[in-house]
Structure formats: structure tokens, C-alpha cells
Design a protein around this motif. Structure first.
Motif, PDB file in Angstrom:
ATOM      1  N   GLY A 175      36.358  41.801  41.942  1.00  0.00           N
ATOM      2  CA  GLY A 175      36.714  40.621  41.158  1.00  0.00           C
ATOM      3  C   GLY A 175      37.610  39.652  41.899  1.00  0.00           C
ATOM      4  O   GLY A 175      38.009  38.627  41.335  1.00  0.00           O
ATOM      5  N   ALA A 176      37.951  39.956  43.160  1.00  0.00           N
ATOM      6  CA  ALA A 176      38.821  39.070  43.933  1.00  0.00           C
ATOM      7  C   ALA A 176      38.117  37.746  44.217  1.00  0.00           C
ATOM      8  O   ALA A 176      36.929  37.725  44.556  1.00  0.00           O
ATOM      9  N   ILE A 177      38.874  36.651  44.101  1.00  0.00           N
ATOM     10  CA  ILE A 177      38.323  35.307  44.306  1.00  0.00           C
ATOM     11  C   ILE A 177      39.096  34.615  45.415  1.00  0.00           C
ATOM     12  O   ILE A 177      40.333  34.593  45.406  1.00  0.00           O
ATOM     13  N   THR A 178      38.361  34.035  46.367  1.00  0.00           N
ATOM     14  CA  THR A 178      38.970  33.337  47.493  1.00  0.00           C
ATOM     15  C   THR A 178      38.450  31.911  47.547  1.00  0.00           C
ATOM     16  O   THR A 178      37.233  31.687  47.552  1.00  0.00           O
ATOM     17  N   ALA A 179      39.364  30.939  47.569  1.00  0.00           N
ATOM     18  CA  ALA A 179      38.964  29.540  47.736  1.00  0.00           C
ATOM     19  C   ALA A 179      38.632  29.300  49.200  1.00  0.00           C
ATOM     20  O   ALA A 179      39.437  29.595  50.092  1.00  0.00           O
ATOM     21  N   LEU A 180      37.427  28.761  49.460  1.00  0.00           N
ATOM     22  CA  LEU A 180      36.977  28.551  50.839  1.00  0.00           C
ATOM     23  C   LEU A 180      37.182  27.124  51.318  1.00  0.00           C
ATOM     24  O   LEU A 180      37.132  26.865  52.517  1.00  0.00           O
ATOM     25  N   THR A 181      37.368  26.176  50.403  1.00  0.00           N
ATOM     26  CA  THR A 181      37.630  24.786  50.767  1.00  0.00           C
ATOM     27  C   THR A 181      38.960  24.369  50.163  1.00  0.00           C
ATOM     28  O   THR A 181      39.474  25.015  49.240  1.00  0.00           O
ATOM     29  N   SER A 182      39.533  23.286  50.682  1.00  0.00           N
ATOM     30  CA  SER A 182      40.874  22.910  50.223  1.00  0.00           C
ATOM     31  C   SER A 182      41.127  21.412  50.250  1.00  0.00           C
ATOM     32  O   SER A 182      42.234  20.982  49.954  1.00  0.00           O
ATOM     33  N   ARG A 183      40.142  20.611  50.598  1.00  0.00           N
ATOM     34  CA  ARG A 183      40.414  19.172  50.716  1.00  0.00           C
ATOM     35  C   ARG A 183      40.528  18.521  49.344  1.00  0.00           C
ATOM     36  O   ARG A 183      40.092  19.063  48.325  1.00  0.00           O
ATOM     37  N   ASP A 184      41.085  17.323  49.303  1.00  0.00           N
ATOM     38  CA  ASP A 184      41.204  16.558  48.071  1.00  0.00           C
ATOM     39  C   ASP A 184      39.862  15.894  47.808  1.00  0.00           C
ATOM     40  O   ASP A 184      39.496  14.908  48.440  1.00  0.00           O
ATOM     41  N   GLY A 185      39.113  16.458  46.877  1.00  0.00           N
ATOM     42  CA  GLY A 185      37.784  15.967  46.572  1.00  0.00           C
ATOM     43  C   GLY A 185      36.919  17.107  46.091  1.00  0.00           C
ATOM     44  O   GLY A 185      37.271  18.277  46.234  1.00  0.00           O
ATOM     45  N   PRO A 186      35.763  16.791  45.513  1.00  0.00           N
ATOM     46  CA  PRO A 186      34.906  17.838  44.976  1.00  0.00           C
ATOM     47  C   PRO A 186      34.094  18.534  46.064  1.00  0.00           C
ATOM     48  O   PRO A 186      33.512  17.887  46.935  1.00  0.00           O
ATOM     49  N   PRO A 211      22.016  43.581  34.828  1.00  0.00           N
ATOM     50  CA  PRO A 211      20.878  44.201  35.512  1.00  0.00           C
ATOM     51  C   PRO A 211      19.574  43.499  35.132  1.00  0.00           C
ATOM     52  O   PRO A 211      19.348  43.165  33.972  1.00  0.00           O
ATOM     53  N   ALA A 212      18.701  43.302  36.106  1.00  0.00           N
ATOM     54  CA  ALA A 212      17.454  42.580  35.869  1.00  0.00           C
ATOM     55  C   ALA A 212      16.457  43.373  35.047  1.00  0.00           C
ATOM     56  O   ALA A 212      15.435  42.829  34.621  1.00  0.00           O
ATOM     57  N   THR A 213      16.732  44.645  34.811  1.00  0.00           N
ATOM     58  CA  THR A 213      15.880  45.459  33.942  1.00  0.00           C
ATOM     59  C   THR A 213      16.531  45.702  32.588  1.00  0.00           C
ATOM     60  O   THR A 213      16.018  46.486  31.786  1.00  0.00           O
ATOM     61  N   GLY A 214      17.643  45.046  32.325  1.00  0.00           N
ATOM     62  CA  GLY A 214      18.328  45.195  31.047  1.00  0.00           C
ATOM     63  C   GLY A 214      19.564  46.055  31.163  1.00  0.00           C
ATOM     64  O   GLY A 214      19.680  46.904  32.054  1.00  0.00           O
ATOM     65  N   GLY A 215      20.490  45.856  30.279  1.00  0.00           N
ATOM     66  CA  GLY A 215      21.750  46.580  30.298  1.00  0.00           C
ATOM     67  C   GLY A 215      22.877  45.673  29.863  1.00  0.00           C
ATOM     68  O   GLY A 215      22.667  44.501  29.531  1.00  0.00           O
ATOM     69  N   ALA A 216      24.076  46.188  29.891  1.00  0.00           N
ATOM     70  CA  ALA A 216      25.230  45.425  29.430  1.00  0.00           C
ATOM     71  C   ALA A 216      25.659  44.400  30.465  1.00  0.00           C
ATOM     72  O   ALA A 216      25.843  44.739  31.643  1.00  0.00           O
ATOM     73  N   PRO A 217      25.811  43.136  30.083  1.00  0.00           N
ATOM     74  CA  PRO A 217      26.347  42.141  31.013  1.00  0.00           C
ATOM     75  C   PRO A 217      27.807  42.451  31.344  1.00  0.00           C
ATOM     76  O   PRO A 217      28.526  43.065  30.554  1.00  0.00           O
ATOM     77  N   ARG A 218      28.233  42.001  32.523  1.00  0.00           N
ATOM     78  CA  ARG A 218      29.626  42.191  32.934  1.00  0.00           C
ATOM     79  C   ARG A 218      30.235  40.841  33.280  1.00  0.00           C
ATOM     80  O   ARG A 218      29.665  40.085  34.076  1.00  0.00           O
ATOM     81  N   GLN A 219      31.363  40.535  32.671  1.00  0.00           N
ATOM     82  CA  GLN A 219      32.068  39.300  32.989  1.00  0.00           C
ATOM     83  C   GLN A 219      32.800  39.463  34.306  1.00  0.00           C
ATOM     84  O   GLN A 219      33.500  40.451  34.524  1.00  0.00           O
ATOM     85  N   LEU A 220      32.639  38.454  35.201  1.00  0.00           N
ATOM     86  CA  LEU A 220      33.209  38.553  36.536  1.00  0.00           C
ATOM     87  C   LEU A 220      34.409  37.651  36.761  1.00  0.00           C
ATOM     88  O   LEU A 220      35.228  37.932  37.643  1.00  0.00           O
TER      89      LEU A 220
END
Length: 692
Positions: free
Chosen positions: A266-277, A210-219
Motif C-alpha cells: 500500500g506504499a505510495i511514492t510521488a514520482l513527479t514534483s513540478r508545479d503543474g499537472p 480478481p478477474a474471476t470474481g471475489g472480494a474487491p480490495r481498496q488500495l
């Protein structure tokens, strides 16, 4: 583009070989007006200028050298863009502050400060409020990013993990006994990194607080690095980031994909898939597009990045720069969402362009500069306000960068961080020089730094100073080394041979799987041009360079005796040992040489400067940082030993505590290194004869 660079004990060497001029001599020859080693402690440079959303203020990082600590200090200052008034905001003699980032409404500034010990995330309320520390983190936060409504701040941080274990020490340690430290066990391909040393077990992960302070949450979680920069969706429910989350990530150092993270689940979706960065995702102001940088991995040592856009779900990918032969960086959206601003290098200079969604590209400003003090590399940074005003770092090549503002078709300089030096010092003029390579007629550019007060038609000793990378570029930018050499009476030639960036992808890839190669012809040709112009004394030529420049220095003295003396700095000497001991082992063999050492040892040897050491006659000093893990110390030690065994004049200079990238980080060591190089050149100005 290529992601990896090859990029006090010195004082006694300088003292022995080159005694300083007396004060009386300084007064008589006017050298007190010239740039000196002591002046390194008085330099300041502007970096990371962040303009507020409404364009009224700029927060920037001011880096200055602290003579008592012998280190650079960073502080954040605020500039009123209308009046030019400056006020300090954070940092000072006892704490560093950096990475300022404006809240979306411009009322707060987030930044990182060491004021409370370790680096922590702070927020300053600018309308009469206080600065508040938001976190108490075990590691430094990075990639600070505000949510669109200003309620949250996302960041990345290293999360430690337990390292591998194999057995244990004996039990029964007597009370009061002093036993050795426990074994250190590593199981990753990259187990050490230049500037960081041997790595703590752990991975970079994404957090939110939170931008006003509080406990961070790992995502994010898992045994791979999740990196920045980060970008929120318009509704603040998703974060976009780049990572290689594939099982073989350790052996594929270039690969990465853009991912979307659902903050609630917390769900993560890959949006790109080509060989390269695919990296640096940035969501458009209306939330309908995501811009990102990347390229198709063709296994070459260098590739230009391209700028792409896609829908938030990864569909409709379109390349905006397919026919543009430059590499965009630092991409930010225009406020109207119809284009993006990007920084790029062209012919050794740095500019900012606007890239429209329709594919049009036009320059917005030129003269961007900044970065390190010692070498004239391209660099700098910029930011854009909602009214299209651009804050950037820029300036003349004779002094470090200041903050500049481009608005309504005009550019003004808002700071003068080196005013006292500017008023009292006469610096060496920097001018462009061009020629054609003797190898194939390829156009080669460079920059000459001339001795202060240089008179046309006068021949002076010349130092060929070769850049590292090798995928990098020199240009008309400040360099303390060059100014120190010029103050000693030398012209300094900073050249961009084939392999340099900013001249297009083909120019850079002319050394692909052939480095070092025809760079030799390019460099000798531009030295000959400096002679033909009546500037360089052909009987007083010297050569030096660091990293890739150290490779080429060692290669040059194996090919010719034209140079009176040489200094190879942090070089690669033996590609087999380099590939297997450097901090990017998975990268160098695969991309730079196209194979591993055991697959073609003969090719590795042919490309190694060590193969030419039997032909070296030039007195050659070897310089390296004592904690260099990019071109490890053993590379320099091999070369020094080989030269000693051959009877070639040499000495080995190690910079205590210095990494590859930080060999000039401490002012006293930077000055001493330059003094040692000048001392070596002075010693052999008259040449030498074997047996002396």
C-alpha cells in the motif's frame, strides 16, 4: 490544456412562436427529405472503439436515442474486422453497457453494465463462456484496467465518508410525526458539480478485484481523490495513477503528480514534483518507461499538454513534444515500445499521430470525429492493436461517427449506424471558410453548414453559432443543431475565433486574462466573409452560442445592432457572481481573470457582458438548463431581468432537469430547444421597433 469548460418547457415556446408545417406543405416543398426534430430519435453514434490485441475484433459502444425513454442508451457490440460482421454483446433497452476493455490475451472483455441495477463491473468470456458480474458496488466503477497477466482488474470508485456535523435536530420526535429533512452541511470548496449536483461526501479511491470474481480490495485511502487512468507495472506489483495529495489540493485545481502504488504494502511514492499537472501514466510494454502528460503551470488560462517519459522510479524525465505546438491526448504505447500513439486537434480537425522516443512525430490517420450530437466539436477516440491496426471513430460531417479501421495503409468503414437516414435524408453541406480578423489580420477559420440543396449565388439568412469552452474548437463534424437550422433554410457559421484550441498555444492564449475581448472582431470578420462570398444575407443575420458562446453572444449584442435577433445559451453575464457560484470556484478567478473579485472589482465588471446591457437593442432570448452548475442559472436570470427592465424583447427558457453539459442530453429537449431558437429568429426576421 485547460481543464474546465464554462461547455419539457421549451415545447410550448416553439409551438407559440413557430407553427409546424402541415404534411401537405412538407410534401410539396420536399422538406420530408430534410433532417427533422423527429430524426433525433433515430440517430446512433459509435464511441470508444477498443480493438483486440490481435486486431481481429473491435468492441465499441453504440449510443442510440430511445424514443420511449427520451434518453440515450448505450450498448456494446463486437465487429469482426475481417468480415465486418457485427454481434451485440451487452446492453439493450433495459440496461446500459459501456467502457469495454480487452484482457491482455484477448479472450475476455471487461465492461460496466447496469443490467443488475446499479453500474457494476462485468467480464465476458468470448470463447463460448458467459458474462459474469464481478462486483456489487455502491457506486459506479471507472478507469477499468487489466493486470498484465489477466488475473486482476483495477478500477476507481467513490468511497463515501461521513459529512460534517454541527449540532442536531431536537430529540423526542413523536411516533408517526413527519419532520423536515436534516440539515445539509458542506465544507469543501467544490461542493457541487455540473451533471452531478450537490456532491455526496467522499473521495475517489483505487480498488483491485480478481478477474474471476471475489472480494474487491481498496488500495488507497485519505481525504483526496486518486484518479485514473491507471497503469500496471510489467510485473503487476505496482499501479501508477495521478492525484493531488497535497494539503492544499482544494485550492490548487490544476496540480497533480504521478504516483506509484505498491499493491502488496500500500506504499505510495510521488514520482513527479513540478508545479503543474502530471497525468495519464502509461507503462511501456517492456516495463522500462512510464509515459505521462502534463505542463508547467504558468497561471495562464490555457496550456498545451506535453508528452513525457521517465523511468519507473521517476528519474530521467524527458519531454518528447517540446517543440510540437499541439496537445496530445489518449496516449497509448506502440507494441514495440519505441513510440506512442496520441490523438490531437489541428485546425478544427482531429488526427492520430505516432510520437517516437527519438522525438519524431508523424500522422498515422486523420478524420477522427465523434462525441455529442448537437454541436460540431472536435473529438472521437481510437485504440491500437499489436499489429498497429487502429480502430477509431470517424465519418463525414453530415452524420454521426461510425467505427473505422486503419490497417496496412488503408482505411475502411466497418459500421453504417445511420443507413436509413442516409438513404432518405438530404443533409446540409458543410464547407470550410477562412478570413483575416479586422483587429490584427489573424487568420480565422470556420465551417458553413448550408441549407440542403443550396444553389450557388443565393443569399440566405445566416446564424452565427459560437462554440463554448472557450478553449475548444468546432470543425467538420456532425451537429444536429446545425442540420436542423439548415433544414429551416439558414446557413450556419461555426467559427473558431482567437481562444479556440487546435491552432497552437499562442492562438488560444490571445484571450488570456482578456475574455471576452477581440473575439468580437474575429467573429464579425468571418460573418462579413460569408456575406462577401454571396451566401449570407446581410439583412438577415442572427447569432447564438452556448456557455463561452453565450458569453460572446451577449457581448456581441452589446456592441452592435447588426443582428436581427440573438439567443444566448447558458452564458456568463457577471464574472463576480460566476466565480463565486460556479462549480469550479478555485479555478475561474485564478486562471481566467488572474485575480479574485475583491482584488479588482473594476476589471471583473469591464469583462462582464452585463456591463454592456445598457447598449443592447437586439431581441435576445435567454436559454439555460435548470440544473446548470457550471454557468449557474442565476447568470441567465440576471441577464433576462436586465433586458426586461430595459424593454428589450426577451424571454427566459429553462430546460427542466438539464445540467450545463447535458442541456441537449434528452432528444425531446434538444429538439424543442432548437425549435425555440428558430422560432425566436423567425419572429424577428423583419426586425422590430422599440414600442412595438
Amino acid at each position: 490544456m485547460s481543464r474546465f469548460w464554462l461547455a419539457s418547457a421549451l415545447a410550448p415556446v416553439a409551438a407559440i412562436l413557430l407553427a409546424p408545417a402541415s404534411s401537405a406543405q412538407a410534401e410539396s416543398d420536399g422538406s420530408e427529405r430534410h433532417f427533422s426534430a423527429q430524426d433525433l430519435f433515430h440517430l446512433s453514434v459509435a464511441a470508444d472503439p477498443q480493438i483486440s490485441p490481435d486486431g481481429s475484433r473491435i468492441a465499441y459502444v453504440r449510443r442510440s436515442n430511445d424514443i420511449m425513454a427520451d434518453r440515450a442508451r448505450s450498448a456494446i457490440w463486437l465487429i469482426d474486422t475481417r468480415t465486418g460482421e457485427e454481434v451485440p454483446l451487452a446492453g439493450g433497452p433495459d440496461a446500459n453497457a459501456f467502457a469495454p476493455r480487452w484482457s491482455p490475451d484477448g479472450t475476455r472483455l471487461a465492461y460496466v453494465s447496469t443490467a443488475s441495477g446499479g453500474a457494476q463491473l462485468w467480464v465476458k468470456w468470448l470463447k463460448g463462456g458467459e458474462a459474469v458480474r464481478l462486483t456489487g458496488l455502491p457506486e459506479s466503477p471507472g478507469s477499468i484496467t487489466w493486470s498484465p497477466d489477466g488475473s486482476m482488474i483495477a478500477y476507481t470508485m467513490l468511497v463515501p465518508r461521513e459529512g460534517p456535523k454541527l449540532g442536531s435536530a431536537p430529540s423526542g420526535k413523536p411516533e408517526g410525526a413527519t419532520w423536515a429533512e436534516p440539515l445539509e452541511i458542506y465544507d469543501l470548496v467544490t461542493y457541487r458539480a455540473d451533471g452531478a449536483g450537490y456532491l455526496k461526501p467522499g473521495f475517489e479511491k483505487i480498488f483491485i478485484v480478481p478477474a474471476t470474481g471475489g472480494a474487491p480490495r481498496q488500495l488507497t485511502f485519505g481525504d483526496y481523490h486518486d484518479g485514473g487512468p491507471l497503469s500496471f507495472s510489467k510485473d503487476g506489483r505496482r499501479l501508477y495513477f495521478s492525484a493531488n495529495r497535497k494539503p492544499d489540493w482544494q485550492l490548487d485545481p490544476v496540480e497533480s503528480e504521478v504516483h506509484a502504488l505498491d499493491i502488496a504494502s500500500g506504499a505510495i511514492t510521488a514520482l513527479t514534483s513540478r508545479d503543474g499537472p502530471d497525468t495519464s501514466p502509461q507503462v511501456s510494454p517492456d516495463g522500462k518507461l512510464v509515459a505521462f502528460l502534463g505542463f508547467d503551470d504558468a497561471g495562464r488560462a490555457y496550456e498545451n499538454d506535453d508528452l513525457y517519459i521517465m523511468a519507473p522510479d521517476g528519474s530521467g524525465v524527458r519531454n518528447l513534444t517540446e517543440s510540437w505546438d499541439y496537445s496530445p491526448a489518449g496516449v497509448v504505447w506502440d507494441a514495440d515500445g519505441k513510440g506512442l500513439y496520441a490523438q490531437y486537434d489541428i485546425s478544427g480537425e482531429t488526427r492520430v499521430a505516432r510520437i517516437g522516443l527519438d522525438g519524431t512525430i508523424r500522422d498515422v490517420l486523420e478524420g477522427v470525429t465523434g462525441g455529442g450530437f448537437d454541436r460540431p466539436y472536435t473529438g472521437g477516440s481510437f485504440s491500437v492493436a499489436a499489429n498497429d491496426a487502429v480502430a477509431f471513430t470517424g465519418g463525414a460531417p453530415t452524420f454521426p461517427a461510425d467505427v473505422r479501421l486503419a490497417s496496412a495503409g488503408k482505411v475502411k468503414t466497418l459500421t453504417d449506424l445511420n443507413a436509413s437516414l442516409r438513404a432518405t435524408k438530404t443533409m446540409g453541406e458543410v464547407r470550410k471558410i477562412t478570413t483575416k480578423s479586422s483587429h490584427d489580420g489573424l487568420a480565422i477559420e470556420g465551417w458553413l453548414t448550408l441549407p440542403p440543396g443550396y444553389q450557388a449565388g443565393t443569399r440566405v439568412p445566416l446564424i452565427l453559432e459560437i462554440h463554448g469552452g472557450p478553449f475548444a474548437a468546432y470543425g467538420p463534424h456532425f451537429a444536429s443543431d446545425n442540420q436542423l437550422y439548415a433544414a429551416a433554410g439558414y446557413a450556419v457559421l461555426s467559427a473558431n475565433p482567437r481562444g479556440s484550441t487546435s491552432y497552437g498555444e499562442d492562438f488560444a492564449n490571445r484571450i488570456d486574462k482578456a475574455y471576452p475581448g477581440n473575439d468580437y472582431d474575429d467573429l464579425i470578420s468571418i460573418v462579413d466573409e460569408a456575406i462577401a462570398q454571396g451566401i449570407a444575407d446581410p439583412e438577415a443575420l442572427f447569432v447564438t452560442g452556448g456557455s463561452g458562446g453565450g458569453v460572446l453572444t451577449s457581448w456581441i449584442v452589446g456592441k452592435t445592432n447588426r443582428f436581427k435577433a440573438a439567443v444566448t445559451q447558458k452564458p456568463v453575464i457577471n464574472w463576480t457572481t460566476q466565480v463565486l457560484t460556479a462549480d469550479s470556484a478555485a479555478y475561474f478567478g485564478r486562471y481566467w481573470l488572474g485575480m479574485q473579485p475583491w482584488e479588482n472589482p473594476e476589471f471583473y465588471w469591464q469583462q462582464s457582458p452585463l456591463s454592456l446591457v445598457g447598449q443592447v437593442e437586439t431581441p435576445t432570448l435567454v436559454v439555460v438548463g435548470a440544473e446548470d452548475y457550471r454557468t449557474p442559472v442565476s447568470e441567465s436570470e440576471q441577464y433576462y431581468t436586465a433586458l426586461r427592465l430595459r424593454g428589450v424583447p426577451t424571454a427566459l427558457v429553462k430546460v427542466p432537469g438539464a445540467s450545463h453539459g447535458g442541456i441537449a442530453a434528452r432528444p425531446s429537449q434538444s429538439a424543442a430547444k432548437a425549435a425555440a431558437i428558430l422560432a425566436w429568429f423567425e419572429k424577428y426576421k423583419g426586425g422590430w421597433t422599440r414600442g412595438q
